[in-house]
Design a protein around this motif. Structure first.
Motif, PDB file in Angstrom:
ATOM      1  N   PRO A 172       0.664  -0.885  -0.137  1.00 48.72           N
ATOM      2  CA  PRO A 172       0.021  -0.062   0.041  1.00 48.72           C
ATOM      3  C   PRO A 172       0.912   1.245  -0.251  1.00 48.72           C
ATOM      4  N   VAL A 173       0.697   1.748  -1.017  1.00 47.48           N
ATOM      5  CA  VAL A 173       1.295   3.484  -1.354  1.00 47.48           C
ATOM      6  C   VAL A 173       0.105   4.789  -1.370  1.00 47.48           C
ATOM      7  N   PHE A 174       0.196   5.968  -0.481  1.00 48.40           N
ATOM      8  CA  PHE A 174      -0.347   6.752  -0.397  1.00 48.40           C
ATOM      9  C   PHE A 174       0.088   7.941  -1.600  1.00 48.40           C
ATOM     10  N   ILE A 175      -0.265   8.214  -1.907  1.00 52.44           N
ATOM     11  CA  ILE A 175       0.997   9.390  -2.574  1.00 52.44           C
ATOM     12  C   ILE A 175      -0.070  11.363  -2.626  1.00 52.44           C
ATOM     13  N   GLY A 229       3.124  -4.079  -8.933  1.00 51.08           N
ATOM     14  CA  GLY A 229       1.909  -4.649  -7.867  1.00 51.08           C
ATOM     15  C   GLY A 229       1.641  -3.738  -6.904  1.00 51.08           C
ATOM     16  N   ALA A 230       2.217  -2.663  -6.782  1.00 53.29           N
ATOM     17  CA  ALA A 230       2.122  -1.738  -5.672  1.00 53.29           C
ATOM     18  C   ALA A 230       0.636  -1.074  -5.214  1.00 53.29           C
ATOM     19  N   GLU A 231      -0.206  -1.029  -4.289  1.00 53.96           N
ATOM     20  CA  GLU A 231      -1.747  -0.658  -4.440  1.00 53.96           C
ATOM     21  C   GLU A 231      -1.771   0.618  -4.150  1.00 53.96           C
ATOM     22  N   VAL A 232      -1.934   1.649  -4.963  1.00 51.40           N
ATOM     23  CA  VAL A 232      -1.577   3.373  -4.855  1.00 51.40           C
ATOM     24  C   VAL A 232      -2.790   4.451  -4.037  1.00 51.40           C
ATOM     25  N   GLU A 233      -2.872   4.793  -3.675  1.00 49.26           N
ATOM     26  CA  GLU A 233      -3.564   6.222  -4.259  1.00 49.26           C
ATOM     27  C   GLU A 233      -3.195   6.949  -3.678  1.00 49.26           C
ATOM     28  N   LEU A 234      -3.875   7.774  -5.353  1.00 54.01           N
ATOM     29  CA  LEU A 234      -3.447   8.726  -5.207  1.00 54.01           C
ATOM     30  C   LEU A 234      -4.129  10.409  -4.794  1.00 54.01           C
ATOM     31  N   TYR A 235      -3.545  10.943  -3.897  1.00 50.82           N
ATOM     32  CA  TYR A 235      -4.655  11.970  -3.163  1.00 50.82           C
ATOM     33  C   TYR A 235      -3.899  13.739  -4.004  1.00 50.82           C
ATOM     34  N   TRP A 236      -5.075  14.658  -3.643  1.00 49.67           N
ATOM     35  CA  TRP A 236      -4.878  15.732  -4.610  1.00 49.67           C
ATOM     36  C   TRP A 236      -5.068  16.888  -3.907  1.00 49.67           C
ATOM     37  N   HIS A 237      -4.655  17.752  -3.533  1.00 49.04           N
ATOM     38  CA  HIS A 237      -4.936  19.390  -3.290  1.00 49.04           C
ATOM     39  C   HIS A 237      -4.817  20.010  -4.515  1.00 49.04           C
ATOM     40  N   ALA A 238      -5.305  21.452  -4.027  1.00 48.27           N
ATOM     41  CA  ALA A 238      -5.539  22.179  -6.009  1.00 48.27           C
ATOM     42  C   ALA A 238      -4.062  23.073  -5.410  1.00 48.27           C
ATOM     43  N   TYR A 239      -3.363  23.028  -4.778  1.00 47.76           N
ATOM     44  CA  TYR A 239      -2.565  23.875  -4.308  1.00 47.76           C
ATOM     45  C   TYR A 239      -0.957  23.809  -4.541  1.00 47.76           C
ATOM     46  N   GLY A 240       0.761  24.321  -3.776  1.00 48.04           N
ATOM     47  CA  GLY A 240       1.386  23.854  -4.785  1.00 48.04           C
ATOM     48  C   GLY A 240       2.356  22.566  -3.779  1.00 48.04           C
ATOM     49  N   HIS A 241       3.478  23.032  -3.334  1.00 48.55           N
ATOM     50  CA  HIS A 241       4.578  21.581  -2.859  1.00 48.55           C
ATOM     51  C   HIS A 241       4.136  21.553  -0.768  1.00 48.55           C
ATOM     52  N   GLN A 242       3.374  22.552  -0.714  1.00 44.07           N
ATOM     53  CA  GLN A 242       3.555  22.376   1.117  1.00 44.07           C
ATOM     54  C   GLN A 242       2.271  21.544   0.661  1.00 44.07           C
ATOM     55  N   LEU A 243       2.685  20.598   2.819  1.00 45.62           N
ATOM     56  CA  LEU A 243       1.117  19.590   3.507  1.00 45.62           C
ATOM     57  C   LEU A 243       0.357  20.508   3.645  1.00 45.62           C
ATOM     58  N   THR A 244      -0.831  20.071   3.545  1.00 40.94           N
ATOM     59  CA  THR A 244      -1.769  20.639   3.704  1.00 40.94           C
ATOM     60  C   THR A 244      -3.008  19.359   4.949  1.00 40.94           C
ATOM     61  N   GLN A 245      -3.525  20.536   6.175  1.00 37.88           N
ATOM     62  CA  GLN A 245      -4.037  19.742   7.123  1.00 37.88           C
ATOM     63  C   GLN A 245      -4.960  18.735   6.608  1.00 37.88           C
ATOM     64  N   ASP A 246      -5.298  19.041   5.090  1.00 38.65           N
ATOM     65  CA  ASP A 246      -6.312  17.946   4.620  1.00 38.65           C
ATOM     66  C   ASP A 246      -5.675  16.665   4.471  1.00 38.65           C
ATOM     67  N   GLU A 247      -4.491  17.026   3.192  1.00 37.68           N
ATOM     68  CA  GLU A 247      -3.818  15.906   3.190  1.00 37.68           C
ATOM     69  C   GLU A 247      -3.251  15.235   4.536  1.00 37.68           C
ATOM     70  N   VAL A 248      -2.911  15.486   5.007  1.00 36.13           N
ATOM     71  CA  VAL A 248      -2.195  15.122   6.522  1.00 36.13           C
ATOM     72  C   VAL A 248      -3.787  13.431   6.967  1.00 36.13           C
TER      73      VAL A 248
END
Ligand code: MLT
Length: 201
Positions: A143-146, A171-190
């Protein structure tokens, strides 16, 4: 490698391997790790490379252009460090989940690119494709979260999708999460990463 280790209450949980971004240190992501899983072991590491005093996990030639030889050496160094730490702190080597941001996500991604069975899973916040034109080891159902930003100047959206494709191809199971911003880590992403983690581990 410089690091901190905090023993978690629940030994059945993964050990969270925390890998900071450029200019960070081993203390930066401890709060993030505890937010993701308050009962897991935390092994948080400082990168051994200094770029004008800023710790990193491997050298780069310019922004976004990696020193691939150094990347390979440093990835091996990190892998050996995890192996040794599992003996010293008595955690299950087969149950390590990396959580990396930016430069830390890139070396976590490269661990997966280079070694089989190196991680049980990974949360990669704003990673890039660490290397191209190489065959990846098999990582069945890993499992990989991006976490990615639609407007990330360091990592264009197409590169996040390319990384997803490469990992899924191995073979990995990847979930790709998007936010609308830049390189920053947002609270919603966390929070999205936390929900994902809870569903997997
Ligand atoms: C890297 O060098 O790993 C990426 O450019 C991201 C960063 O600057 O940390």
């Amino acid at each position: 490698m410089k690091h901190v280790f905090y023993k978690g209450e629940d030994s059945s949980k993964p050990t969270l391997l925390l890998l900071h971004g450029t200019g960070g240190n081993e203390h930066d992501l401890v709060g993030l790790g505890k937010e993701i899983d308050a009962t897991a072991n935390i092994l948080s590491v400082r990168g051994n490379v200094s770029e004008n005093g800023m710790p990193r996990f491997f050298k780069r030639l310019a922004e976004g252009i990696f020193d691939l030889e150094d990347l390979q050496l440093r990835t091996e160094e990190l892998k050996n460090f995890i192996d040794e730490a599992s003996g010293k702190y008595e955690f299950d080597r087969d149950n390590v989940v990396a959580i990396g941001y930016s430069n830390g996500a890139n070396i976590a991604g490269n661990l997966l690119f280079e070694y089989e069975h190196v991680l049980k899973g990974a949360i990669l916040h704003h990673p890039m494709v660490p290397r191209r034109g190489v065959e990846l080891p098999e990582m069945p159902k890993t499992p990989v979260f991006i976490g990615a930003g639609k407007n990330d100047h360091m990592c264009p959206a197409a590169e996040s999708e390319e990384l997803q494709d490469l990992l899924q191809g191995a073979g990995a199971e990847v979930e790709l999460y998007w936010h609308a911003y830049g390189h920053q880590l947002t609270q919603d992403e966390v929070q999205a990463a936390k929900q994902w983690y809870q569903s997997k581990f």
